[in-house]
Write an enzyme that holds these catalytic residues in place. Structure first.
Site, PDB file in Angstrom:
ATOM      1  N   GLU A  44     -43.913  21.885  48.428  1.00  0.00           N
ATOM      2  CA  GLU A  44     -42.897  22.854  47.985  1.00  0.00           C
ATOM      3  C   GLU A  44     -43.369  23.722  46.824  1.00  0.00           C
ATOM      4  O   GLU A  44     -42.866  24.831  46.631  1.00  0.00           O
ATOM      5  CB  GLU A  44     -41.601  22.136  47.600  1.00  0.00           C
ATOM      6  CG  GLU A  44     -40.809  21.669  48.805  1.00  0.00           C
ATOM      7  CD  GLU A  44     -39.650  20.768  48.399  1.00  0.00           C
ATOM      8  OE1 GLU A  44     -38.904  21.156  47.484  1.00  0.00           O
ATOM      9  OE2 GLU A  44     -39.530  19.678  48.984  1.00  0.00           O
ATOM     10  N   HIS A  46     -46.409  25.008  46.547  1.00  0.00           N
ATOM     11  CA  HIS A  46     -47.064  26.145  47.212  1.00  0.00           C
ATOM     12  C   HIS A  46     -46.022  27.071  47.845  1.00  0.00           C
ATOM     13  O   HIS A  46     -46.140  28.298  47.784  1.00  0.00           O
ATOM     14  CB  HIS A  46     -48.003  25.656  48.319  1.00  0.00           C
ATOM     15  CG  HIS A  46     -49.137  24.791  47.859  1.00  0.00           C
ATOM     16  ND1 HIS A  46     -49.255  23.469  48.214  1.00  0.00           N
ATOM     17  CD2 HIS A  46     -50.201  25.069  47.074  1.00  0.00           C
ATOM     18  CE1 HIS A  46     -50.355  22.971  47.682  1.00  0.00           C
ATOM     19  NE2 HIS A  46     -50.948  23.910  46.976  1.00  0.00           N
TER      20      HIS A  46
END
Ligand code: PAF
Length: 289
Positions: A44, A46
């Site tokens: 999450e 990224h």
């Protein structure tokens, strides 16, 4: 919006970016490119970089490349987690336009004789415990900047030293890209998101919470009279010491972004303080700040 394009060669990447920019301009956009450089196994954190890139650019580009240059001989290059299909599904969900997933032979077709090396900023913290690591990072990131020529590039602040190094390199070498640092995302229990978290056994995963717990106490300690960078550092070390599996690589108080020793730092100094740590749980080395 058109289909996400997956490029595996630099020629395919160039064509995909040209098409993406042309299409964006056709829709009345500026054709600006936002790059999210990663080593894949997306989480999450990224995804939040891709979301920000989506908001600020007409073309969102993602690179997925586990860069051998930035791993030491006894590090986890071979076992670094990889899952291309899952990564592509996340990229698609976040509205990515272009994904670059080169093989090592595409990024380094012949033994390279050029290294990008940022001095000073790379001598402490992770640079001290991972010799050569930031040369590998600076070299691959400068290659990616040449390949994508992005308007903006997004980096997570979990690796605050990497952000400082990449910024310095960008200024020193006149890359036209704007570096956008983004906040660290955490699991609901506080553990900083990392692709390496999958390595942790349930017991290590539980004890790794000591890192965010220690950092979470800093705000309270800052209110104490006479508190200094050195004292904060000691308190963090002591807190981490309560987890029997934790082996401290470093806990440091440094200025940011200059990364100079900040033992004497006091609240109100006017200099941002970075409290950075790297701690091993079994074979897994985690960083946080
Ligand atoms: O932070 C990372 O994932 C890597 O160091 C980067 C910036 C993609 C370079 O390989």
């Amino acid at each position: 919006r058109s289909e996400m394009i997956v490029a595996t060669t630099s020629e395919q990447l160039r064509d995909a970016l040209a098409d993406g920019k042309k299409a964006a301009k056709g829709r009345g956009g500026k054709g600006e490119v936002g790059l999210v450089p990663t080593m894949g196994y997306l989480h999450e954190g990224h995804a939040s970089l891709l979301q920000r890139a989506r908001r600020e650019n007409d073309v969102v580009a993602l690179s997925i490349f586990v860069n051998p240059l930035q791993f030491g001989p006894n590090e986890d290059f071979a076992r670094y987690p990889r899952d291309a299909e899952r990564d592509l599904a996340i990229a698609r969900k976040e509205g990515t336009d272009v994904v670059f997933m080169p093989d090592v032979s595409v990024m380094y077709p012949r033994p390279s004789q050029t290294t990008v090396s940022v001095s000073g900023l790379t001598e402490s913290l992770c640079g001290a415990s991972r010799p050569g690591h930031f040369d590998g990072v600076a070299t691959v990131v400068s290659k990616l900047f040449h390949l994508f020529d992005p308007d903006r590039a997004y980096f997570g602040m979990k690796d605050a030293q990497q952000v400082a190094v990449v910024r310095q390199m960008t200024d020193d070498l006149n890359f036209r890209v704007r570096i956008v640092p983004c906040p660290t995302l955490r699991e609901p229990d506080g553990l900083a998101m990392s692709s390496r978290n999958v390595y942790l056994s349930p017991e290590e995963r539980e004890q790794a919470l000591v890192l965010s717990r220690a950092l979470g106490r800093v705000d309270g300690w800052l209110a104490e009279p006479g508190i200094t960078g050195a004292r904060l550092q000691e308190r963090i070390v002591d807190t981490i010491g309560t987890a029997p599996l934790a082996v401290v690589d470093y806990v440091e108080a440094v200025t940011y972004p200059g990364l100079l020793p900040a033992g004497d730092w006091q609240p109100g100094d006017g200099t941002p303080l970075l409290l950075a740590l790297a701690v091993k749980f079994g074979r897994t080395r985690l960083i946080d700040n």
